[in-house]
Design an enzyme around this catalytic site. Structure first.
Site, mmCIF file in Angstrom:
data_model
loop_
_atom_site.group_PDB
_atom_site.id
_atom_site.type_symbol
_atom_site.label_atom_id
_atom_site.label_comp_id
_atom_site.label_asym_id
_atom_site.label_seq_id
_atom_site.Cartn_x
_atom_site.Cartn_y
_atom_site.Cartn_z
ATOM 1 N N ASP A 282 37.558 16.941 48.687
ATOM 2 C CA ASP A 282 38.080 15.770 49.411
ATOM 3 C C ASP A 282 39.423 15.603 49.787
ATOM 4 O O ASP A 282 40.238 16.690 49.830
ATOM 5 C CB ASP A 282 37.432 14.598 48.644
ATOM 6 C CG ASP A 282 36.942 13.251 49.612
ATOM 7 O OD1 ASP A 282 38.201 12.598 49.866
ATOM 8 O OD2 ASP A 282 35.835 13.146 49.665
ATOM 9 N N HIS A 337 40.305 8.157 49.454
ATOM 10 C CA HIS A 337 38.948 8.600 49.842
ATOM 11 C C HIS A 337 38.111 9.189 48.585
ATOM 12 O O HIS A 337 37.222 8.842 48.316
ATOM 13 C CB HIS A 337 39.045 9.291 51.004
ATOM 14 C CG HIS A 337 37.691 9.504 51.618
ATOM 15 N ND1 HIS A 337 36.892 10.559 51.435
ATOM 16 C CD2 HIS A 337 36.945 8.775 52.538
ATOM 17 C CE1 HIS A 337 35.715 10.505 52.293
ATOM 18 N NE2 HIS A 337 35.673 9.367 52.944
ATOM 19 N N ASN A 423 29.837 9.454 60.334
ATOM 20 C CA ASN A 423 30.183 7.879 60.849
ATOM 21 C C ASN A 423 29.890 7.653 62.012
ATOM 22 O O ASN A 423 30.854 6.728 62.754
ATOM 23 C CB ASN A 423 31.241 7.293 59.870
ATOM 24 C CG ASN A 423 31.037 7.580 58.504
ATOM 25 O OD1 ASN A 423 30.251 7.634 58.026
ATOM 26 N ND2 ASN A 423 32.315 7.255 57.897
ATOM 27 N N SER A 505 30.262 8.797 53.639
ATOM 28 C CA SER A 505 31.284 9.377 52.782
ATOM 29 C C SER A 505 30.895 8.711 51.362
ATOM 30 O O SER A 505 30.997 9.180 50.235
ATOM 31 C CB SER A 505 32.647 9.170 52.999
ATOM 32 O OG SER A 505 33.002 9.962 53.853
#
Ligand SMILES: [Ca+2]
Ligand SMILES: [Ca+2]
Length: 571
Positions: A282, A337, A423, A505
């Site tokens: 990530d 994130h 998304n 996510s």
């Protein structure tokens, strides 16, 4: 794997040779690239070779060539400044593929003249006026006076000195330009001055994260122009010792509704994820966070800070994990994130698998990343003996062949990959049927990939979540505007520990945590068996029937009791 599986012997030899000359490639530093590509112009050719000698030969014969070492143990490099036809001459049978960008996790805001309305008056106290459309627009130009590097990646505390001096009227227009700056800072920043009206601007970032600087100019005819520059402020934080864990009492139970929603606490008497490692590939992880620190998987084969690759995996001092974005051993989060994702999967107080370990691997920053680094990161995770890889990232378009091969390597090593379904449309946010417009890697048809859609607190699929009767396997809580998921925050000057976010996510690490619980209880299960189990034991949601393969939302308790029943039956 075939020819791409390079021999361990060769790679160890080359690693030792590198260490002896004190350079990770054997070439002069000016010919080695440390930063992964951030835009189309900086992309190179991703190559995967059987032996390092092929790269050495190319570098010796092509004096303009530059190289980035991505994963030496798997022969993965990126070559710059040499045409593909020339690279093919040296690498022959070996695989060569244009590297591609991986999109940023959050779309960057686009500069727009309407932002002029945010400004009061210019450097001389003159009011800005509403912009008038004109063909004779002025030009806004930001020149960077310092630092001298053109990279948008800068270290914390760096003075970024910018000038508007190159901005100008259209040649047919006279008069002074009004000049104004708008500074957009990351959430953790204490910078309160977000406007400036001088010709020049000095920005000293006080917090890691994304900064956007807008320069707006207006001429005497009220015609306007705006331009922007982005900076990602990053830090190489060492792993701290003795961090006091976050107490469960410091987190409101209501904030952790997703843990209840998947019935995880009822499964914890059977498994808490002990002995399982989850790779978080990530934006990095704030590994010093009090809710994560004790669950970070330490590379026991690596001696910290001795400048050597003690475990011969191709990476010097990779005690915590690796940063493929900047080619260093500090996968610290400069976006927020990855830290949030890690907490949802395996934090002792915030996660689904409170005792699983987290392997932080950084492949993205706020501006994005690249596919070759993603492939290199997957190989790295598998070689660090993880059980689960979480990929809360993806792209529409074609899957990259190197990423596909790396995921097959994970498959052959018994590693489950949990991937976010995406998304929706990158600009409109409209959810997408990924059977028709695939999102990769989640939509790859491998039985070790679990593709995850996001459900809301009401267990309905969220408005933003992608779906697909063939390409999306299961749903899990991902939060929405009303009820986002709360998890760990990245490092910031205010010391805020928790942050709320929503997305597929977030749903993906909820499933990754569940995989860890199952794997811990039954280490013998294969990725496809774990996937089938979770898909079979989820809560049936009628409205999901045509939206995912299983039509179900994750139910952790039922997955674990099914395992207990199986054991009972065997006895
Ligand atoms: Ca190492
Ligand atoms: Ca070392």
């Amino acid at each position: 794997m075939g020819i791409k599986q390079i021999t361990k012997k060769l790679s160890v030899v080359s690693v030792l040779a590198m260490a002896s000359v004190g350079c990770d490639s054997g070439f002069d530093a000016s010919r080695t690239v440390k930063q992964s590509p951030l835009n189309q112009a900086s992309l190179g050719l991703a190559v995967q070779v059987d032996s390092r000698q092929e790269i050495d030969q190319l570098m010796l014969s092509e004096p303009n060539a530059k190289v980035r070492t991505i994963n030496a143990n798997h022969g993965l490099y990126e070559i710059y400044n040499v045409p593909k036809s020339v690279v093919e001459k040296y690498l022959g049978e070996s695989e060569i593929s244009e590297n591609q960008l991986v999109e940023p996790l959050q779309p960057l805001s686009q500069p727009d003249v309407s932002q002029l309305a945010m400004l009061n008056s210019d450097q001389n106290g003159n009011q800005f006026q509403p912009c008038r459309p004109s063909r004779q627009k002025p030009s806004a130009k930001i020149s960077q006076l310092s630092p001298s590097s053109t990279s948008p990646i800068v270290e914390l505390g760096t003075d970024i000195s910018l000038s508007s001096a190159g901005s100008a009227n259209h040649r047919s227009v006279a008069g002074d330009l009004k000049v104004g700056w708008i500074i957009e800072t990351p959430k953790g920043s204490n910078i309160t001055q977000t406007q400036s009206f001088g010709k020049d601007l000095v920005l000293t970032p006080d917090s890691i994260g994304l900064y956007q600087v807008l320069l707006l100019v207006q001429d005497d005819n009220d015609s306007c122009h705006v331009t922007a520059k982005h900076y990602v402020v990053t830090a190489n934080e060492p792993l701290k010792s003795g961090v006091t864990p976050l107490a469960a009492a410091d987190v409101s139970e209501a904030d952790l509704y997703h843990i209840e929603q998947v019935s995880a606490p009822l499964a914890w008497n059977q498994s808490q994820g002990e002995g399982v490692v989850i790779a978080i590939i990530d934006s990095g992880v704030n590994y010093n966070h009090p809710a994560l620190h004790q669950n970070i998987a330490i590379n026991e084969g690596e001696i910290p800070n001795n400048g050597l690759d003690d475990d011969h995996n191709g990476y010097v001092d990779d005690v915590v994990g690796y940063d493929f974005n900047n080619s260093d051993s500090y996968p610290f989060d400069d976006n927020g994130h990855g830290t949030h994702v890690a907490g949802l999967a395996a934090s002792p107080v915030l996660g689904i698998a409170p005792k699983a370990k987290i392997l932080p691997i950084k492949v993205l920053n706020a501006l994005g990343g690249d596919q070759a680094s993603l492939a290199g990161a997957i190989y790295y995770a598998v070689d660090r003996k993880v059980d689960v890889i979480n990929l809360s990232l993806g792209n529409y378009g074609q899957p990259h062949s190197f990423v596909m091969r790396a995921i097959r390597y994970a498959q052959s090593s018994g590693v489950t990959v949990v991937a976010a379904a995406g998304n929706g449309h990158p600009y409109t946010g409209q959810s997408i049927n990924t059977d028709q417009m695939p999102n990769y890697p989640s939509a790859l048809p491998y039985d070790n990939i679990i593709a995850v859609a996001a459900s809301s607190k009401t267990k309905f699929i969220t408005s933003y979540s992608n779906y697909g009767k063939v390409s999306v396997d299961i749903s899990a809580p991902g939060g929405d505007e009303d009820n986002p998921l709360v998890s760990a925050a990245m490092a910031n000057p205010q010391g805020l520990l928790l942050e709320a976010m929503s997305g597929t996510s977030m749903a993906s690490p909820v499933v990754a945590g569940a995989v860890a619980l199952v794997k811990s209880a039954r280490p013998d299960l294969s990725p496809s068996q774990i996937k089938s189990l979770l898909m079979k034991t989820g809560d049936t949601q009628t409205q999901l029937q045509d939206l995912t393969v299983s039509g179900k939302e994750l139910n952790v308790q039922r997955a674990l009791s099914e395992l207990a029943d199986q054991r009972q039956n065997i006895l």
